[in-house]
Design a protein around this motif. Structure first.
Motif, short mmCIF file in Angstrom:
data_model
loop_
_atom_site.label_atom_id
_atom_site.label_comp_id
_atom_site.label_asym_id
_atom_site.label_seq_id
_atom_site.Cartn_x
_atom_site.Cartn_y
_atom_site.Cartn_z
N GLU A 40 -66.92 66.94 -35.40
CA GLU A 40 -65.64 67.33 -34.80
C GLU A 40 -65.03 66.08 -34.19
O GLU A 40 -65.58 65.51 -33.26
CB GLU A 40 -65.84 68.43 -33.77
CG GLU A 40 -66.35 69.72 -34.42
CD GLU A 40 -66.54 70.85 -33.43
OE1 GLU A 40 -66.01 70.77 -32.31
OE2 GLU A 40 -67.22 71.81 -33.80
N LEU A 41 -63.90 65.70 -34.74
CA LEU A 41 -63.21 64.48 -34.32
C LEU A 41 -61.81 64.83 -33.85
O LEU A 41 -61.10 65.58 -34.51
CB LEU A 41 -63.12 63.50 -35.50
CG LEU A 41 -62.17 62.32 -35.35
CD1 LEU A 41 -62.70 61.33 -34.31
CD2 LEU A 41 -61.96 61.63 -36.69
N SER A 42 -61.43 64.27 -32.72
CA SER A 42 -60.01 64.33 -32.33
C SER A 42 -59.59 62.90 -32.03
O SER A 42 -60.36 62.12 -31.47
CB SER A 42 -59.79 65.24 -31.12
OG SER A 42 -60.49 64.78 -29.99
N HIS A 43 -58.39 62.58 -32.48
CA HIS A 43 -57.89 61.23 -32.24
C HIS A 43 -56.39 61.29 -31.98
O HIS A 43 -55.68 62.17 -32.47
CB HIS A 43 -58.21 60.28 -33.41
CG HIS A 43 -57.49 60.57 -34.68
ND1 HIS A 43 -56.28 60.00 -35.00
CD2 HIS A 43 -57.81 61.38 -35.71
CE1 HIS A 43 -55.88 60.45 -36.18
NE2 HIS A 43 -56.79 61.29 -36.64
N VAL A 44 -55.94 60.32 -31.17
CA VAL A 44 -54.52 60.22 -30.84
C VAL A 44 -53.87 59.35 -31.91
O VAL A 44 -54.31 58.23 -32.17
CB VAL A 44 -54.32 59.62 -29.44
CG1 VAL A 44 -52.83 59.50 -29.12
CG2 VAL A 44 -55.04 60.46 -28.39
N THR A 45 -52.84 59.88 -32.53
CA THR A 45 -52.18 59.16 -33.61
C THR A 45 -51.35 57.99 -33.09
O THR A 45 -50.81 58.04 -31.98
CB THR A 45 -51.28 60.10 -34.44
OG1 THR A 45 -50.72 59.35 -35.53
CG2 THR A 45 -50.15 60.69 -33.61
N ALA A 46 -51.27 56.98 -33.90
CA ALA A 46 -50.38 55.85 -33.58
C ALA A 46 -48.98 56.13 -34.11
O ALA A 46 -48.07 55.34 -33.90
CB ALA A 46 -50.94 54.58 -34.21
N TYR A 47 -48.82 57.27 -34.81
CA TYR A 47 -47.55 57.64 -35.46
C TYR A 47 -47.17 59.06 -35.03
O TYR A 47 -47.32 60.01 -35.80
CB TYR A 47 -47.69 57.58 -36.99
CG TYR A 47 -48.25 56.28 -37.48
CD1 TYR A 47 -47.41 55.19 -37.72
CD2 TYR A 47 -49.62 56.11 -37.69
CE1 TYR A 47 -47.93 53.97 -38.16
CE2 TYR A 47 -50.13 54.90 -38.14
CZ TYR A 47 -49.29 53.84 -38.37
OH TYR A 47 -49.79 52.65 -38.80
N PRO A 48 -46.66 59.23 -33.80
CA PRO A 48 -46.41 60.58 -33.28
C PRO A 48 -45.10 61.21 -33.77
O PRO A 48 -44.38 61.83 -33.02
CB PRO A 48 -46.39 60.36 -31.76
CG PRO A 48 -45.87 58.97 -31.60
CD PRO A 48 -46.43 58.20 -32.78
N GLY A 49 -44.81 61.08 -35.05
CA GLY A 49 -43.61 61.70 -35.62
C GLY A 49 -43.83 63.16 -35.91
O GLY A 49 -44.68 63.82 -35.31
N GLU A 50 -43.11 63.67 -36.89
CA GLU A 50 -43.20 65.09 -37.24
C GLU A 50 -44.42 65.40 -38.10
O GLU A 50 -44.96 66.49 -38.04
CB GLU A 50 -41.93 65.53 -37.97
CG GLU A 50 -40.71 65.60 -37.09
CD GLU A 50 -40.88 66.57 -35.93
OE1 GLU A 50 -41.30 67.73 -36.17
OE2 GLU A 50 -40.63 66.16 -34.77
N GLU A 51 -44.85 64.45 -38.93
CA GLU A 51 -45.95 64.70 -39.85
C GLU A 51 -47.08 63.72 -39.61
O GLU A 51 -46.87 62.60 -39.17
CB GLU A 51 -45.47 64.55 -41.31
CG GLU A 51 -44.41 65.56 -41.70
CD GLU A 51 -43.95 65.38 -43.13
OE1 GLU A 51 -44.56 64.59 -43.88
OE2 GLU A 51 -42.98 66.05 -43.51
N VAL A 52 -48.28 64.15 -39.96
CA VAL A 52 -49.45 63.29 -39.85
C VAL A 52 -49.30 62.13 -40.83
O VAL A 52 -48.90 62.31 -41.98
CB VAL A 52 -50.74 64.08 -40.15
CG1 VAL A 52 -51.94 63.16 -40.24
CG2 VAL A 52 -50.96 65.15 -39.09
N ASN A 53 -49.63 60.93 -40.37
CA ASN A 53 -49.55 59.75 -41.20
C ASN A 53 -50.75 59.72 -42.15
O ASN A 53 -51.90 59.68 -41.72
CB ASN A 53 -49.54 58.50 -40.31
CG ASN A 53 -49.40 57.23 -41.10
OD1 ASN A 53 -50.36 56.75 -41.68
ND2 ASN A 53 -48.20 56.69 -41.12
#
Length: 113
Positions: free
Chosen positions: A27-40
């Protein structure tokens, strides 16, 4: 491989790990470097490549990975997963990189919850 080693490996791939549990499923959770509308998708690829490199180096036995992408530390952006057999298929040349990527991308929960 314990949580701290796994976290370090993923951070080496540029992933801002929020939390990781090295159980099956991982189980992994990570903060995106690309907080737009869609997952990078490139960022997803970096996560997957981290696991694939560990498997190639015999430091990780493929297991299901359940990932939660966070827009911020307290806001879920989306979720996705990759099955152990997909990792194994790619590593044993039974799946192409395109097939592997397509399967993972199809798991994206576009609703974000």
């Amino acid at each position: 491989m314990d949580e701290s080693e796994l976290e370090e490996e993923l951070r080496n791939f540029g992933i801002d790990v929020h939390d990781v549990e090295a159980v099956d499923p991982i189980e992994l959770s990570h903060v995106t470097a690309y907080p737009g509308e869609e997952v990078n998708h490139m960022e997803m690829g970096r996560v997957l490549n981290g696991f694939l490199d560990l498997a190639r180096d015999d430091e990780w036995d493929p297991a299901r990975v359940d990932a939660t992408v966070l827009r911020f530390e307290d806001e879920v952006m989306n979720t996705w997963y990759a099955k152990a057999e997909w990792f194994e298929g790619l590593l044993q040349y039974r799946l192409s990189e395109t097939e592997f990527s397509t399967r993972v991308l199809e798991t994206l929960d576009e609703d974000g919850e």
